[in-house]
Design an enzyme around this catalytic site. Structure first.
Site, PDB file in Angstrom:
ATOM      1  N   GLU A 170       0.820  -1.205   0.000  1.00 21.02           N
ATOM      2  CA  GLU A 170       0.000   0.000   0.000  1.00 21.02           C
ATOM      3  C   GLU A 170       0.861   1.264   0.000  1.00 21.02           C
ATOM      4  OE1 GLU A 170      -2.788  -0.866  -1.077  1.00 21.02           O
ATOM      5  OE2 GLU A 170      -4.199  -0.372   0.538  1.00 21.02           O
ATOM      6  N   THR A 172      -5.183   7.030  -5.676  1.00 16.96           N
ATOM      7  CA  THR A 172      -5.182   7.311  -4.244  1.00 16.96           C
ATOM      8  C   THR A 172      -4.257   8.469  -3.912  1.00 16.96           C
ATOM      9  OG1 THR A 172      -5.660   4.988  -3.762  1.00 16.96           O
ATOM     10  CG2 THR A 172      -4.773   6.314  -1.968  1.00 16.96           C
TER      11      THR A 172
END
Length: 309
Positions: free
Chosen positions: A128, A181
């Site tokens: 991530e 993101t």
């Protein structure tokens, strides 16, 4: 075992009031990942179907997560990973998390399970970090543990799994646009006013309490966000209209899924979920915006093993 095939589920993160700390696991949307032991040490991404992503392990979220695990559990053999992406990148339902979580889950199984959930979350967070610049766990935690998860602390990492009320359903609508993101994070402010922070803390506590007590009304009242949605909502076509029609359809509440552009709604019962999905889909139909819409129960298990050999 020498090989394993997995279903790695999509997830909804943030859930309005729980930015970077709350998430849930979806049941019928996800990627498929196959991992084989190899005589050559290290990690190789041998194929990726359904998305144009790097095959170099150091540039791929699955590879980075796997390498994080193997730095702590070195072996004289390696692993080959094949990924079939069914979660679109930049969709806001945990595409990168599904790959990272599957990599560490599958390798851990092939190693005889030397690690448990918290460590697997820690390794998957490194994937991530590559994807978004932030090692957050609100997608990888529910992917690995199932149900709802709350990250009480990142340092030290402390994650609580929360079972879902039986009749709770999620609706997700994804407009056919990509919102990275990292880009969605760039619009956020670094400071929050005290009144907004107090309201956010109250809603987060209410959401957790509602899940534990199976109080659907409290769950709905708690799905409010005064901190993140006002900044990110403008990036999503028709966002305010989607929230309005979800409420009209009887949804408990709605908001941005992860960093967007997907929008989610939580509903009590399958019939309410279907009505909510139909009305939200009609919003994009009216403006001829291509989109996908899904209805899912809450996945209580997380990643599922499909085959082993």
């Amino acid at each position: 075992m020498n090989q394993i095939k997995l279903f790695s589920p999509a997830t909804i993160a943030n859930l309005c009031c729980g930015f970077d700390v709350m998430g849930l696991c979806l049941d019928n949307i996800g990627d498929e990942v196959e991992i084989h032991k190899s005589e050559t040490p290290g990690v190789r991404i041998v194929s990726i179907a359904g998305a144009d992503l790097p095959l170099e392990a150091e540039k791929n979220v699955a590879g980075v997560a796997a390498l994080a695990l193997l730095r702590e559990w070195p072996t004289d053999f390696g692993f080959e990973i094949s990924i079939t992406k069914k979660i679109k990148a930049g969709s806001g339902i945990g595409s990168s998390a599904a790959s990272a979580a599957a990599a560490v889950f599958g390798i851990n199984e092939l190693l005889g399970r030397p690690y448990e959930g918290l460590d697997l979350i820690r390794f998957a967070m490194q994937g991530e970090k590559l994807a978004s610049g932030s090692a957050h766990a609100d997608n990888v935690a529910p992917a690995l543990l199932g149900a709802f998860t709350l990250i009480r602390s990142y340092d030290p990492l402390d994650v609580i799994r929360i079972d879902s009320p039986e009749d709770l359903y999620a609706v997700v609508i994804h407009p056919d646009i990509e919102l990275r993101t990292a880009d969605a994070r760039s619009v956020l402010k670094q400071n929050v006013s005290l009144p907004n922070a107090i309201e956010q803390w109250g809603n987060l506590g209410g959401l957790v309490a509602g899940l534990y007590t199976k109080d659907y009304g409290l769950i709905g009242r708690s799905l409010q966000d005064k901190v993140i949605e006002p900044l990110r909502g403008i990036l999503i076509p028709g966002f305010d209209k989607l929230k309005t029609v979800a409420q009209q359809a009887g949804a408990l509440g709605s908001g941005i899924s992860g960093s967007g552009p997907s929008v989610f709604a939580l509903c009590k019962g399958a019939a309410s979920a279907q009505q909510t999905a139909d009305m939200m889909s009609a919003v994009y139909g009216q403006i001829s915006l291509k989109h996908d819409v899904w209805i899912s129960s809450i996945n209580p298990k997380g990643i599922k093993i499909l085959e082993t050999n």
